[in-house]
Write an enzyme that holds these catalytic residues in place. Structure first.
Site, mmCIF file in Angstrom:
data_model
loop_
_atom_site.group_PDB
_atom_site.id
_atom_site.type_symbol
_atom_site.label_atom_id
_atom_site.label_comp_id
_atom_site.label_asym_id
_atom_site.label_seq_id
_atom_site.Cartn_x
_atom_site.Cartn_y
_atom_site.Cartn_z
ATOM 1 N N ARG A 1 -4.143 11.748 -0.844
ATOM 2 C CA ARG A 1 -4.768 13.037 -1.112
ATOM 3 C C ARG A 1 -6.287 12.946 -1.220
ATOM 4 O O ARG A 1 -6.830 12.105 -1.915
ATOM 5 C CB ARG A 1 -4.213 13.640 -2.403
ATOM 6 C CG ARG A 1 -4.496 15.139 -2.510
ATOM 7 C CD ARG A 1 -4.107 15.675 -3.866
ATOM 8 N NE ARG A 1 -2.718 15.470 -4.226
ATOM 9 C CZ ARG A 1 -1.730 16.295 -3.904
ATOM 10 N NH1 ARG A 1 -1.978 17.372 -3.186
ATOM 11 N NH2 ARG A 1 -0.509 16.051 -4.296
ATOM 12 N N HIS B 1 1.803 3.229 -1.049
ATOM 13 C CA HIS B 1 0.767 3.077 -2.079
ATOM 14 C C HIS B 1 0.589 1.616 -2.498
ATOM 15 O O HIS B 1 -0.275 1.300 -3.319
ATOM 16 C CB HIS B 1 1.163 3.944 -3.288
ATOM 17 C CG HIS B 1 0.100 4.105 -4.313
ATOM 18 N ND1 HIS B 1 0.206 3.567 -5.581
ATOM 19 C CD2 HIS B 1 -1.093 4.739 -4.286
ATOM 20 C CE1 HIS B 1 -0.866 3.870 -6.280
ATOM 21 N NE2 HIS B 1 -1.673 4.582 -5.531
ATOM 22 N N HIS C 1 -7.831 1.050 -14.473
ATOM 23 C CA HIS C 1 -6.934 1.365 -13.362
ATOM 24 C C HIS C 1 -5.821 0.340 -13.183
ATOM 25 O O HIS C 1 -4.871 0.572 -12.438
ATOM 26 C CB HIS C 1 -7.769 1.474 -12.081
ATOM 27 C CG HIS C 1 -7.056 2.046 -10.907
ATOM 28 N ND1 HIS C 1 -6.680 1.301 -9.816
ATOM 29 C CD2 HIS C 1 -6.636 3.310 -10.650
ATOM 30 C CE1 HIS C 1 -6.075 2.074 -8.935
ATOM 31 N NE2 HIS C 1 -6.028 3.292 -9.416
#
Length: 745
Positions: free
Chosen positions: A447, A477, A634
């Site tokens: 996205r 991913h 992250h």
């Protein structure tokens, strides 16, 4: 006999129930219905924690400005994706409830309330703290209505030279309103009616306050700001770094666009459009073409938010609301510049280093010798890097060496997000041009990076790279690169597994983990995993790796259940995890069950967390923290105690349903003892933080960790200092070692 004494005596005779028996009885109780927090409100709570950084007076002022910009960009994406998705859900299935028991309209109302609170706080901080401190430091927005002669002269020259030739006004009316691009700044102009010219059909607008048709007094026009002009325009004059925003400059000279007309009002505004556009792969004959089409559709999807200058008249607001069919809660009156992302530009201005964070330059990993081949380094033992403290260059260097090495036969890599001028993509292209077998899985559905990935995919195909556009119905991913090399003993596979993307730019800003290894079992697993994607086949059973959507969910649930059973049997159950989001109901319920069994659970969840920690008889042994600091946390790291024989894993997936069921992800065990020790050290450091650590309460609220009189400990600073000290020792050792130069050197 006294009654009170009788009761006490009776209780004394009663045999105490064992802890194990109590836990077994508790674990079988039904879980309460209110055990989940709403995902959207949890995300907004995260953005509030980021906003708290902008309010932190201990931070340099440009860093505070940067955090304001981050919260603004975060909120833009939230509105486009999450609010957009809720609006679609409300249309399609208005009675469907989320795990927290809320239907879409209830979520939209709650989100709007919290969203307005966040925006109000943003602009309060901007007006009362950030802008005044920037101005006193010499970075000031020039108010052209009060500008000095030199400032006004500079602004006038810039308007006629750079702005007026580019911008164009457009007459509009309610029945001929153009489709405006999402997140584009515009000026809405109300003009006094000209009976002869009649710019716009104002009769379609709202009635004025006295009931007369607004056509009697005004007509409407737009001036799009476009994207070709820079928004922050330097203005020479009295300030060291004076600037004016493009929309303010255009608004100041708005009369020049309408000669002979009287401008009654000029209002900046911005539309946010729904970006949660559904892509049906079963209906698309060509994935690449389908993604290009969805990008075009996203530009003109239904609006979900209208931001406008707070001084706008009721007539202007009503007109814009009506033509875009927005609800009152979708309207945001902005008391300041719309879209605070311009603060990123100010943060990057040269000459103001003293107003920014001290630079923490990343260091080379001590195991990685710049004079030694990366392949030789990895053969000597696994290498675990913690970015951005350890330089990401080593990962790039490995791929670049592979592209040039004549013994490398193949490179296989997953690319989810890359940088603008990606050296990784360039290396893959060079490798293909040199005749190596190069395969890249490029995820076109990443996205907001779709356009870039489409461009990379086309470019790599032209260079001879075999490009695979992911898997039907799933986003790929996983973060993995496999390099196949011919060596005297046979074929050796060198691998990089990561928690972050192959993006050297964000690797300087995100906290992530990289593992470099040539482990034979992981090599077989990685190859089987990769071939299953490229060959559109069922993956073979993996020995060590776990992959979503096939085995990862089961692996996590089994690991949690193992700790649960150990605790029920009187052993020590413990789980420590670091991830970005905890949303999946099945995983949350497994953690509740483990907590009821007595498992000690410590979770470092940066963003959304739908689990309620610290609830009696449900999650008393669960602690949830969130670290918000200069680097975006992250990394996904998981540690399961296993009676002292700890199992440590890193992965690309969070505990979210989309990651476990609708994406292709990897979970990688870390076996090397030194690598495991470092991972444990990283995990523990975060829980020692008493500076930027937020503790989650059972109701979903967060409060900063208070450690009383303990000296301040900032986890990211500690992690960086450790890397620096280790690097210094390694450099000192290298300098103390004589290294002869061979004839071939």
């Amino acid at each position: 006999m006294d009654t009170g004494k009788r009761v006490a005596k009776s209780e004394k005779k009663r045999k105490p129930r064992s802890k194990t028996a109590s836990r077994k009885a508790l674990i079988d109780r039904p879980l309460p219905e209110d055990r989940f927090l709403n995902r959207e409100l949890s995300w907004l709570a995260f953005n509030q924690r980021v906003l708290a950084q902008a309010a932190d007076g201990k931070l340099p002022i440009l860093e505070r400005a940067k955090f304001l910009a981050i919260t603004s960009s975060n909120l833009d994406e939230f509105m486009m994706v999450r609010v957009g998705g809720l609006k679609i859900l409300h249309q399609r299935n208005p009675t469907q409830r989320d795990p927290a028991g809320m239907v879409a309209v209830e979520q939209l109302q709650a989100v709007a309330k919290k969203g307005h609170e966040i925006v109000a706080r943003q602009y309060q901080l901007l007006r009362e703290e950030v802008q005044p401190k920037l101005e006193s430091a010499g970075i000031a927005e020039v108010d052209l209505t009060q500008a000095s002669e030199s400032e006004h002269g500079s602004a006038t020259a810039r308007f006629w030279r750079d702005v007026f030739p580019v911008l164009s006004p457009q007459a509009v009316s309610a029945d001929s309103f153009p489709l405006l691009q999402g997140l584009g700044l515009h000026l809405f102009i109300r003009l006094k009616r000209d009976p002869e010219t009649r710019l716009g059909k104002a009769s379609d607008g709202p009635e004025s306050a006295d009931g007369a048709d607004s056509a009697e007094t005004s007509e409407y026009a737009l001036i799009p700001m476009g994207r070709s002009l820079q928004r922050v325009l330097p203005i020479s004059g009295d300030k060291r770094h004076g600037y004016v925003l493009l929309e303010s400059l255009a608004a100041h000279f708005v009369d020049e666009f309408f000669p002979g007309r009287e401008v009654l009002e000029c209002v900046p505004f911005r539309l946010t459009r729904n970006a949660d556009i559904e892509f049906r792969e079963d209906a698309a004959s060509d994935l690449l073409g389908g993604m290009e089409e969805i990008l075009e559709n996203r530009r003109y999807a239904r609006p979900v938010r209208l931001e406008y200058g707070a001084s706008a008249s009721a007539e202007a607001v009503e007109f814009l609301q009506k033509v875009h069919q927005l609800h009152p809660e979708d309207l945001y009156a902005i008391d300041g510049p719309i879209d605070l992302s311009f603060l990123f530009t100010l943060h990057g201005e040269e000459g103001f280093d003293h107003l920014r964070d001290e630079v923490w330059p990343a260091k080379p990993h001590p195991r990685i010798d710049p004079e030694e081949s990366m392949f030789a380094t990895i053969v000597a033992g696994d290498v675990l890097m913690v970015h951005p403290y350890d330089r990401f260059d080593s990962v790039v260097r490995l791929i670049e060496e592979a592209a040039a090495d004549p013994d490398v036969l193949a490179i296989k890599q997953v690319l989810y997000r890359t940088s603008k001028n990606s050296p990784v993509v360039a290396a893959l292209e060079r490798a293909a041009e040199r005749g190596k077998y190069v395969t890249a899985i490029v995820e076109l559905k990443a996205r907001f990076d779709e356009a870039r990935n489409i461009e990379w995919a086309k470019e790599m195909e032209r260079a001879g790279v075999q490009v695979i556009y992911g898997i039907h119905g799933l986003k790929t991913h996983a973060k993995v690169c496999i390099i196949v090399r011919r060596e005297p003993q046979g074929i050796v596979r060198y691998m990089h597994f990561g928690t972050g993307n192959y993006n050297e730019a964000t690797a300087k800003l995100y906290s992530d983990i990289s593992l470099l290894t040539c482990d034979e079992v992981l090599g077989r697993d990685a190859t089987n995993f990769f071939n299953a994607i490229t060959g559109a086949s069922q993956p073979r059973a993996l020995e060590e790796l776990a992959a979503a959507p096939t085995t990862m969910r089961r692996r996590f649930l089994d690991l949690i259940e193992e700790e649960t059973q150990r605790s029920l049997q009187g052993g020590r159950g413990q789980i420590t995890a670091k991830l970005n989001a905890l949303v999946d109901p099945e995983v949350i319920d497994a953690l509740y069950r483990a907590s009821r069994a007595g498992v000690k659970i410590r979770l470092n969840v940066r963003g959304q967390c739908c689990l309620r920690p610290g609830v009696k008889n449900l999650s008393e042994t669960i602690e949830v923290i969130s670290i918000i600091d200069r680097f975006l946390e992250h990394a996904r790291i998981f540690c399961f105690h296993q009676d002292g024989d700890e199992k440590l894993l890193i992965g690309s997936a969070d505990w979210m349903t989309r990651n476990l069921d609708r994406r292709v992800e990897l979970l990688v065990p870390v076996a090397d003892r030194k690598c495991c020790d470092r991972l444990k050290e990283v995990l523990e450091t975060y829980f020692d933080d008493n500076t930027n650590c937020w503790q989650m309460m059972p109701d979903g609220e967060y409060c900063l960790q208070d450690r009383g009189d303990e000296p301040p400990l900032r986890s990211q600073r500690v992690l960086y200092d450790r890397v620096v000290n280790t690097w210094k020792k390694a450099e000192s050792s290298r300098r103390a070692t004589f290294r002869p130069i061979s004839a071939g050197s």
